[in-house]
Write a protein that holds these residues in place. Structure first.
Motif: not given
Length: 262
Positions: A161-166
């Protein structure tokens, strides 16, 4: 200033919520995306601590809220959450909804305009009938597999859902998806059966639309802003998890928006 957690009874269901009581003025109510929970707002609530009361609800069937009756709809979610706010004495409030929460917030603003002082829609699923049918056909229920492969499927979904999620955010979102279980997809089906194109023009309270520049629903927000030119449109440096990654940016936009309302 700790975030407190509690339940409120609505009909036969217990609805779980987080709250920060400090502050004066009209409260803010937060509604989360699928398949998250009110935990996604903890960093943002901390940024806004002391400014006004804040409440973040777990949508029925998610987080620690009881599941809804079968085949829930956006109006049925809105009805339950309006009842929850009423039970807590929140007669009027500012509303902030992300993705699924934006759809529910839209319905709450249309259905109870005397109670919703303003609405912020973060990544609104503003889709025409063809797009909603497309996503309905792609929505699948979780199938619990004997080899546990569904656990990895939930992880991959949260990560995508996010290009660089934590990693801690992916972990939390995966756990929330697994907690929602085999009914988690029902919220998506509710959103994709909801005609936001018809309902958005019926919103008459002040409106802000806000997304991270890498939010998966940003193109739909741009369409929604074009359809509602009075809305304040904001694009921030971040993605779908902008509430976790850049809560200070989101908090600053909320302050500007609410300050302009007087």
């Amino acid at each position: 200033m700790p975030i407190k957690r509690a339940y409120v009874q609505v009909d036969a269901a217990q609805i779980h919520y987080r709250r920060l009581d400090a502050g004066a003025g009209t409260p803010i109510v937060f509604l989360h995306q699928t398949a998250s929970s009110s935990a996604m707002y903890e960093k943002l609530m901390t940024q806004l601590a002391g400014e006004r009361p804040q409440y973040a609800f777990d949508t029925p069937g998610f987080g620690q809220s009881d599941p809804p009756p079968p085949s829930p709809t956006v109006p049925s979610y809105a009805h339950t959450l309006l009842a929850a706010t009423r039970a807590l004495g929140l007669d009027r409030f500012h509303l902030f909804g992300h993705h699924t929460g934006a759809s529910i917030g839209c319905e709450m603003a249309v259905g109870a305009p005397e109670r919703v002082a303003s609405l912020t829609m973060a990544g609104p699923p503003y889709m025409d009938a063809a797009a909603r049918e497309f996503w309905t056909n792609k929505t699948e229920a979780m199938v619990i597999q004997p080899d546990g492969s569904h656990l990895m499927t939930a992880w991959e979904r949260a990560q995508s859902l996010d290009p660089d999620p934590a990693l801690d955010v992916v972990q939390r979102e995966t756990v929330d998806t697994l907690r929602a279980g085999v009914r988690w997809h029902e919220a998506y089906l509710a959103v994709f059966s909801y005609d936001m194109l018809a309902r958005l023009p019926q919103i008459h309270c002040p409106l802000m639309m806000l997304s991270g520049k890498d939010d998966v629903l940003l193109p739909h927000q741009e369409e929604a802003c074009a359809a509602h030119p009075d809305a304040r449109g904001v694009v921030l440096d971040g993605g779908t998890y902008v509430m976790d990654d850049r809560p200070e940016l989101v908090a600053a936009e909320i302050r500007l928006f609410l300050a302009a309302l007087g």
